[in-house]
Scaffold this motif. Structure first.
Motif, mmCIF file in Angstrom:
data_model
loop_
_atom_site.group_PDB
_atom_site.id
_atom_site.type_symbol
_atom_site.label_atom_id
_atom_site.label_comp_id
_atom_site.label_asym_id
_atom_site.label_seq_id
_atom_site.Cartn_x
_atom_site.Cartn_y
_atom_site.Cartn_z
ATOM 1 N N SER A 104 0.963 -1.183 0.056
ATOM 2 C CA SER A 104 -0.171 0.201 0.083
ATOM 3 C C SER A 104 0.864 1.164 0.013
ATOM 4 N N GLY A 105 0.124 2.494 -0.057
ATOM 5 C CA GLY A 105 0.807 3.690 0.076
ATOM 6 C C GLY A 105 2.040 3.762 -1.024
ATOM 7 N N ASP A 106 3.316 3.903 -0.591
ATOM 8 C CA ASP A 106 4.407 4.266 -1.638
ATOM 9 C C ASP A 106 5.102 2.955 -1.790
ATOM 10 N N PHE A 107 4.585 1.838 -1.600
ATOM 11 C CA PHE A 107 5.114 0.523 -1.840
ATOM 12 C C PHE A 107 6.565 0.750 -1.172
ATOM 13 N N LYS A 108 6.844 1.313 -0.171
ATOM 14 C CA LYS A 108 7.836 1.200 0.565
ATOM 15 C C LYS A 108 8.648 -0.297 0.768
ATOM 16 N N MET A 109 10.035 -0.187 0.226
ATOM 17 C CA MET A 109 10.629 -1.532 0.326
ATOM 18 C C MET A 109 11.049 -2.171 1.824
ATOM 19 N N THR A 110 10.889 -3.389 1.929
ATOM 20 C CA THR A 110 11.158 -3.967 3.494
ATOM 21 C C THR A 110 12.281 -4.742 3.260
ATOM 22 N N PHE A 111 12.454 -5.446 2.076
ATOM 23 C CA PHE A 111 13.630 -6.275 1.788
ATOM 24 C C PHE A 111 14.320 -5.907 0.368
ATOM 25 N N VAL A 112 15.643 -6.202 0.187
ATOM 26 C CA VAL A 112 16.208 -6.112 -1.008
ATOM 27 C C VAL A 112 17.526 -6.875 -1.284
ATOM 28 N N SER A 113 17.618 -7.793 -1.947
ATOM 29 C CA SER A 113 18.733 -8.896 -1.968
ATOM 30 C C SER A 113 20.131 -8.181 -2.299
ATOM 31 N N ASN A 114 21.185 -8.758 -1.878
ATOM 32 C CA ASN A 114 22.516 -7.925 -1.689
ATOM 33 C C ASN A 114 23.097 -7.811 -3.238
ATOM 34 N N ASN A 115 22.506 -8.434 -4.372
ATOM 35 C CA ASN A 115 23.056 -8.286 -5.483
ATOM 36 C C ASN A 115 22.615 -6.955 -5.968
ATOM 37 N N ALA A 116 21.659 -6.280 -5.444
ATOM 38 C CA ALA A 116 21.529 -4.890 -5.836
ATOM 39 C C ALA A 116 22.747 -3.982 -5.988
ATOM 40 N N LEU A 117 23.817 -4.200 -5.204
ATOM 41 C CA LEU A 117 24.934 -3.492 -5.289
ATOM 42 C C LEU A 117 25.729 -3.729 -6.474
ATOM 43 N N ASN A 118 25.635 -4.871 -6.795
ATOM 44 C CA ASN A 118 26.435 -5.191 -8.259
ATOM 45 C C ASN A 118 25.659 -4.774 -9.467
ATOM 46 N N VAL A 119 24.351 -4.723 -9.235
ATOM 47 C CA VAL A 119 23.406 -4.453 -10.468
ATOM 48 C C VAL A 119 23.371 -2.857 -10.591
ATOM 49 N N LEU A 120 22.862 -2.532 -9.605
ATOM 50 C CA LEU A 120 22.638 -0.832 -9.519
ATOM 51 C C LEU A 120 23.554 -0.126 -8.681
ATOM 52 N N GLY A 121 24.516 -0.476 -7.895
ATOM 53 C CA GLY A 121 25.632 0.154 -7.348
ATOM 54 C C GLY A 121 24.907 0.852 -6.043
ATOM 55 N N TYR A 122 23.720 0.434 -5.402
ATOM 56 C CA TYR A 122 23.007 0.842 -4.204
ATOM 57 C C TYR A 122 23.165 -0.545 -3.126
ATOM 58 N N ARG A 123 23.573 -0.103 -1.883
ATOM 59 C CA ARG A 123 23.484 -1.028 -0.768
ATOM 60 C C ARG A 123 22.113 -1.318 -0.322
ATOM 61 N N PRO A 124 21.549 -2.501 0.067
ATOM 62 C CA PRO A 124 20.380 -2.896 0.042
ATOM 63 C C PRO A 124 19.623 -2.026 1.341
ATOM 64 N N GLU A 125 20.598 -1.765 2.479
ATOM 65 C CA GLU A 125 20.159 -1.070 3.583
ATOM 66 C C GLU A 125 19.584 0.321 3.155
ATOM 67 N N GLU A 126 20.299 1.119 2.153
ATOM 68 C CA GLU A 126 20.006 2.357 1.966
ATOM 69 C C GLU A 126 18.673 2.472 1.164
ATOM 70 N N MET A 127 18.632 1.386 0.307
ATOM 71 C CA MET A 127 17.367 1.297 -0.460
ATOM 72 C C MET A 127 15.865 1.032 0.382
ATOM 73 N N VAL A 128 16.165 0.228 1.550
ATOM 74 C CA VAL A 128 15.225 0.058 2.523
ATOM 75 C C VAL A 128 14.682 1.306 3.625
ATOM 76 N N ALA A 129 15.946 1.923 3.726
ATOM 77 C CA ALA A 129 15.786 3.146 4.674
ATOM 78 C C ALA A 129 14.929 4.229 3.882
ATOM 79 N N ASP A 130 14.799 4.335 2.660
ATOM 80 C CA ASP A 130 14.226 5.769 2.124
ATOM 81 C C ASP A 130 13.024 4.853 1.606
ATOM 82 N N PRO A 131 11.876 5.492 2.112
ATOM 83 C CA PRO A 131 10.569 4.844 2.017
ATOM 84 C C PRO A 131 10.202 5.131 0.350
ATOM 85 N N ASN A 132 10.744 6.135 -0.300
ATOM 86 C CA ASN A 132 10.236 6.703 -1.632
ATOM 87 C C ASN A 132 11.360 6.316 -2.682
#
Length: 440
Positions: free
Chosen positions: A48-76
């Motif tokens: 619901s709402g802004d579809f805030k991320m609650t989990f991101v797999s670690n390979n986000a760093l290799n694909v997008l260059g972002y750490r999973p924790e920063e993706m989860v921390a930002d609700p938008n």
């Protein structure tokens, strides 16, 4: 993120795929290893709402260059990184996830270095035992390479379509050129066959005109001689009776008129044959210096039978310098415009031809008082095969070929039309077109 507890992440979570676990490793470690090494980024969001991320797999760093924790921390985070041009279509249809259960999107996502990567995103809604939305699971796959290939293929396809269009245009031009060459050869054959009988008939008519003049001269002398005879009133009366019976005065005038009209008709035949030859220019493939007024007059002679029952032709010729051109091809353009003008006139109207020159450019204007061209068709009239005529009445190539010929001369053709009032075509040509070299 570590896989052990979805709602939390560990600050010391591995940033890259973890090493392969040993055989004795726990299922959780094994699962963590599989998720971190899958080609896709696995993530979860609130449903619901802004579809805030609650989990991101670690390979986000290799694909997008972002750490999973920063993706989860930002609700938008997810919304803020979608390309602005792609976001509206995604946001407007996200609600369908709840009715359909699953949606797939392809969009551009901003990586940490500022570039946009094409991602394929599959979202699936998870419900609890009571059917209430629990969370949304997503799978992000980098498809940038595929999109690049698709764009390259599309560009190649468009290039090929453009090439096909040019080939079709060249093919049409070749067909038209062959058609005109055939007309030229036919005209040459007609000229050869007609000129011989026309020549001797013309010669005979000239001789006949001389003979008639001589005969009437002899008659005049006979009458004068008889008039001088005195005392022979019976002879004079007899001659007067013969003159009156034969209506000699009428014959004298009528014979002269007949001979003169016959000579005019023969001249007309010669002019028509010469116009055919001038119009087609048999064998002409070279640029030459030509008189456009001569070309217009020649073309008018050719299409006169098409026009004379529909319209009166008014010519307002200005002063034109000789123009370097392919004269026979410009004659084709003039013929197309004149015939189209006559077809546009339903009952009786006027076709006006105007010419002029300004700043080393000449212009030829053909205007008609026909029905005009509707605005929705005005931008399409130069398209190949576009025609508003009934099936079988036109190919739709005339104006397209005319446009190509004028463009080849470095010129342009313009059209202005008003429904119910008529249409004006204006051809503008440079006196010395670029690339218009004699012998090329």
């Amino acid at each position: 993120m570590q896989f052990e507890e979805f709602e939390f992440f560990s600050s010391d979570a591995p940033a890259a795929p973890v090493a392969a676990p040993r055989e004795a490793a726990s299922p959780i470690v094994r699962l963590q290893y599989l998720v971190d090494n899958t080609p896709a980024i696995i993530y979860c969001t609130v449903p619901s709402g802004d579809f805030k991320m609650t989990f991101v797999s670690n390979n986000a760093l290799n694909v997008l260059g972002y750490r999973p924790e920063e993706m989860v921390a930002d609700p938008n985070f997810w919304f803020d990184h979608i390309h602005p041009d792609d976001a509206p279509s995604i946001f407007s249809s996200l609600a369908l996830v709840f009715s359909e259960g699953q949606r797939a999107y392809e969009y551009r996502f901003r990586a940490s270095d500022g570039t946009y990567l094409w991602m394929h995103d599959t979202l699936r809604l998870i419900r609890d035992e009571q059917g209430a939305p629990l969370e949304v699971i997503g799978s992000l796959t980098d498809i940038t390479s595929r999109k690049t290939m698709e764009e390259a293929l599309q560009a190649k396809g468009e290039e090929q379509q453009l090439l096909i269009g040019k080939l079709q245009e060249a093919h049409d031009q070749l067909l038209q050129s062959e058609k005109m060459a055939s007309i030229g050869q036919l005209a040459a054959g007609i000229a050869h066959e007609i000129n011989n009988p026309v020549g001797f008939v013309n010669s005979n008519m000239g001789s006949l005109q001389g003979y008639v003049t001589t005969l009437f001269g002899v008659i005049d002398q006979y009458e004068q001689s008889i008039a001088t005879l005195k005392g022979n009133s019976e002879m004079a009366a007899r001659v007067a009776q013969i003159r009156e019976s034969a209506d000699l005065a009428f014959l004298r005038d009528d014979v002269n008129d007949l001979v003169r009209e016959s000579m005019d008709g023969l001249k007309r035949v010669r002019d028509i044959v010469q116009s055919l030859k001038d119009f087609s220019h048999v064998g002409e493939t070279e640029w030459q210096i030509a008189d456009l007024h001569h070309g217009l007059d020649t073309t008018l002679n050719i299409v006169s039978n098409e026009i004379k029952y529909k319209a009166a032709v008014e010519k307002h010729y200005g002063v034109l310098p000789p123009v370097k051109c392919l004269a026979s091809q410009l004659n084709q353009v003039f013929m197309n415009l004149l015939v189209n003008a006559s077809h546009a006139i339903k009952d009786r109207g006027t076709i006006t031809i105007r010419t002029g020159c300004a700043n080393d450019w000449v212009w030829v204007e053909v205007a008609d008082t026909g029905g005009g061209i509707p605005p929705e068709n005005l931008n399409r009239i130069f398209e190949p095969f576009f025609t508003t005529k009934p099936v079988g009445s036109g190919t739709g190539l005339g104006l397209s070929l005319s446009y190509g010929i004028v463009t080849k001369h470095g010129g342009k053709i313009e059209v202005a039309s008003e429904v119910g009032k008529g249409t004006v075509f204006t051809i503008r040509l440079p006196v010395n077109p670029p690339g218009g070299q004699a012998g090329t």
